[in-house]
Design an enzyme around this catalytic site. Structure first.
Site, PDB file in Angstrom:
ATOM      1  N   ARG A 164       0.865  -1.175   0.000  1.00  0.00           N
ATOM      2  CA  ARG A 164       0.000   0.000   0.000  1.00  0.00           C
ATOM      3  C   ARG A 164       0.904   1.227   0.000  1.00  0.00           C
ATOM      4  O   ARG A 164       1.999   1.200   0.549  1.00  0.00           O
ATOM      5  CB  ARG A 164      -0.899   0.018   1.227  1.00  0.00           C
ATOM      6  CG  ARG A 164      -1.792  -1.214   1.371  1.00  0.00           C
ATOM      7  CD  ARG A 164      -2.555  -1.194   2.684  1.00  0.00           C
ATOM      8  NE  ARG A 164      -3.403  -2.373   2.832  1.00  0.00           N
ATOM      9  CZ  ARG A 164      -3.041  -3.497   3.412  1.00  0.00           C
ATOM     10  NH1 ARG A 164      -1.805  -3.615   3.904  1.00  0.00           N
ATOM     11  NH2 ARG A 164      -3.868  -4.520   3.513  1.00  0.00           N
ATOM     12  N   LYS A 188      -1.640  -2.834   8.018  1.00  0.00           N
ATOM     13  CA  LYS A 188      -2.822  -2.448   8.785  1.00  0.00           C
ATOM     14  C   LYS A 188      -2.836  -3.155  10.131  1.00  0.00           C
ATOM     15  O   LYS A 188      -2.493  -4.323  10.247  1.00  0.00           O
ATOM     16  CB  LYS A 188      -4.090  -2.811   8.011  1.00  0.00           C
ATOM     17  CG  LYS A 188      -4.366  -1.892   6.823  1.00  0.00           C
ATOM     18  CD  LYS A 188      -5.712  -2.230   6.198  1.00  0.00           C
ATOM     19  CE  LYS A 188      -6.064  -1.252   5.091  1.00  0.00           C
ATOM     20  NZ  LYS A 188      -7.399  -1.543   4.503  1.00  0.00           N
ATOM     21  N   HIS A 267      -3.055   2.107  -5.948  1.00  0.00           N
ATOM     22  CA  HIS A 267      -3.763   0.846  -5.742  1.00  0.00           C
ATOM     23  C   HIS A 267      -3.824   0.015  -7.016  1.00  0.00           C
ATOM     24  O   HIS A 267      -3.858  -1.223  -6.957  1.00  0.00           O
ATOM     25  CB  HIS A 267      -5.174   1.122  -5.206  1.00  0.00           C
ATOM     26  CG  HIS A 267      -5.534   0.248  -4.049  1.00  0.00           C
ATOM     27  ND1 HIS A 267      -4.833   0.247  -2.854  1.00  0.00           N
ATOM     28  CD2 HIS A 267      -6.506  -0.694  -3.897  1.00  0.00           C
ATOM     29  CE1 HIS A 267      -5.367  -0.636  -2.019  1.00  0.00           C
ATOM     30  NE2 HIS A 267      -6.372  -1.224  -2.640  1.00  0.00           N
ATOM     31  N   ARG A 270      -0.812  -1.978  -7.073  1.00  0.00           N
ATOM     32  CA  ARG A 270      -0.959  -3.104  -6.146  1.00  0.00           C
ATOM     33  C   ARG A 270      -1.767  -4.212  -6.816  1.00  0.00           C
ATOM     34  O   ARG A 270      -1.432  -5.396  -6.693  1.00  0.00           O
ATOM     35  CB  ARG A 270      -1.647  -2.591  -4.877  1.00  0.00           C
ATOM     36  CG  ARG A 270      -1.892  -3.622  -3.775  1.00  0.00           C
ATOM     37  CD  ARG A 270      -2.314  -2.878  -2.519  1.00  0.00           C
ATOM     38  NE  ARG A 270      -3.005  -3.691  -1.557  1.00  0.00           N
ATOM     39  CZ  ARG A 270      -2.437  -4.424  -0.615  1.00  0.00           C
ATOM     40  NH1 ARG A 270      -1.128  -4.473  -0.537  1.00  0.00           N
ATOM     41  NH2 ARG A 270      -3.146  -5.114   0.259  1.00  0.00           N
ATOM     42  N   HIS A 293      -3.532  -9.339   3.326  1.00  0.00           N
ATOM     43  CA  HIS A 293      -4.976  -9.461   3.489  1.00  0.00           C
ATOM     44  C   HIS A 293      -5.277 -10.373   4.677  1.00  0.00           C
ATOM     45  O   HIS A 293      -4.729 -11.468   4.772  1.00  0.00           O
ATOM     46  CB  HIS A 293      -5.621 -10.053   2.239  1.00  0.00           C
ATOM     47  CG  HIS A 293      -5.699  -9.094   1.100  1.00  0.00           C
ATOM     48  ND1 HIS A 293      -5.892  -9.507  -0.218  1.00  0.00           N
ATOM     49  CD2 HIS A 293      -5.614  -7.736   1.048  1.00  0.00           C
ATOM     50  CE1 HIS A 293      -5.919  -8.442  -1.006  1.00  0.00           C
ATOM     51  NE2 HIS A 293      -5.746  -7.371  -0.267  1.00  0.00           N
ATOM     52  N   TYR A 302      -9.107 -11.176  -7.340  1.00  0.00           N
ATOM     53  CA  TYR A 302      -8.166 -11.178  -8.459  1.00  0.00           C
ATOM     54  C   TYR A 302      -8.361 -12.377  -9.377  1.00  0.00           C
ATOM     55  O   TYR A 302      -7.972 -12.330 -10.549  1.00  0.00           O
ATOM     56  CB  TYR A 302      -6.727 -11.139  -7.941  1.00  0.00           C
ATOM     57  CG  TYR A 302      -6.422  -9.869  -7.208  1.00  0.00           C
ATOM     58  CD1 TYR A 302      -6.217  -8.674  -7.898  1.00  0.00           C
ATOM     59  CD2 TYR A 302      -6.370  -9.831  -5.818  1.00  0.00           C
ATOM     60  CE1 TYR A 302      -5.969  -7.492  -7.233  1.00  0.00           C
ATOM     61  CE2 TYR A 302      -6.121  -8.655  -5.143  1.00  0.00           C
ATOM     62  CZ  TYR A 302      -5.924  -7.492  -5.850  1.00  0.00           C
ATOM     63  OH  TYR A 302      -5.689  -6.324  -5.182  1.00  0.00           O
TER      64      TYR A 302
END
Length: 324
Positions: A164, A188, A267, A270, A293, A302
């Site tokens: 990110r 995160k 993004h 990414r 994730h 994806y």
């Protein structure tokens, strides 16, 4: 001086509503380990909900499911996107879930409200050749050699790792020492993950690190300025390159590459990282770990992109598909 103890749950019902929200956000940041951007998003959503409640003469301690639904109706009337309405409902649910668990309320009035859902969305991506154009353009974009080397490093790292942009610009310089084959990334919720570096990314990182260290040493000697702890130092308050500055830089690089800036965002790079790995045969769970994730279902989006790619190949090259 130690902080004052929290009042018993019953006393919370007499708090002003903004204190409920402030306490909830503090808990998310401290105990739940939510990322800063997540807490800020909760704060924005709940500020709008509080504004609605205040104008309607409602209190968080006593409002009902009908009141929450009335707020969502107003959001719809304002023309807010489904994704925005779904996110706001999720924020309200989390607030009242916290209030219920703390004993401030006997129920969660938002619990059984059905959300608006979200539109089917597939991530935009770039081809391998388009990414190559961006990387090449980054190496010739900038006011001087240092800028060009830094820009190439930024782009190589972003594409090679799928980071990110917030993770990229805030990388500590310690993570780049010793010509690492892998980078330790803090994502995160302060969760850490290891991501391998490609040879071009390692070369770009080494070139930038040499220039960066020389500039930092000159600043220390001439200005008595303490060295930065970040790989991409800045005079900004945070001490590293702001995301907004990177976004402007990416637009400049995109134009230099001859691509449409509307198609290229951090993004999207990414997404390109993940999509190109899948097209090359990488395992979905490995990509989940590389992207950071928490849930595999987030990564599975994806597969739709790759399915479309494979379908196109079949229709274009299979003899029985011709003329279909």
């Amino acid at each position: 001086m130690s902080p004052a103890p929290e009042p018993p749950p019953a006393a919370a019902q007499s708090w002003p509503d903004h204190r409920w929200v402030e306490t909830f956000l503090e808990s998310q940041a401290a105990e739940a380990g939510a990322a800063r951007n997540t807490v800020l998003s909760y704060g924005r959503d709940l500020a709008d909900f509080l504004s609605f409640a205040g104008h309607s003469g409602l209190r968080l301690a006593t409002l009902t499911r009908d009141d929450v639904e009335a707020y969502l109706v107003r959001c719809t009337a304002e023309g807010l996107a489904k994704s925005t309405r779904a996110r706001r409902l999720a924020s309200i649910r989390q607030l009242f879930r916290f209030a219920y668990e703390e004993g401030w309320r006997a129920d969660n009035p938002a619990l059984r409200i059905r959300g608006p859902g979200t539109s089917t969305w597939l991530p935009k991506t770039l081809s391998v050749s388009e990414v190559g154009q961006l990387l090449e353009a980054a190496g010739r974009t900038g006011r001087g050699e240092a800028d060009r080397i830094r820009n190439r490093c930024l782009m190589e790292l972003l594409y090679a790792t799928g980071m990110r942009v917030s993770e990229l610009v805030s990388l500590p310089v310690a993570a780049a020492r010793g010509d690492p084959a892998m980078l330790l990334i803090r994502g995160k919720g302060s969760k850490e993950r290891m991501v391998p570096l490609s040879p071009p990314a390692r070369a770009a990182l080494s070139a930038w690190l040499a220039l960066r260290d020389a500039a930092e040493e000159a600043a220390r000697v001439k200005l008595r300025q303490p060295p930065s702890r970040f790989l991409f130092p800045s005079r900004a308050k945070e001490g590293f390159m702001p995301r907004q500055v990177f976004n402007v830089l990416l637009r400049t690089i995109t134009l230099a590459a001859g691509l449409d800036p509307a198609r290229v965002t951090p993004h999207v790079l990414r997404h390109a990282f993940a999509t190109h790995l899948l097209q090359g045969g990488a395992d979905l769970r490995a990509i989940q770990m590389l992207l950071g994730h928490a849930d595999l279902s987030t990564t599975e989006i994806y597969t739709h992109v790759v399915d479309d790619h494979l379908r196109e190949l079949v229709l274009r090259h299979h003899p029985l598909a011709r003329g279909a």
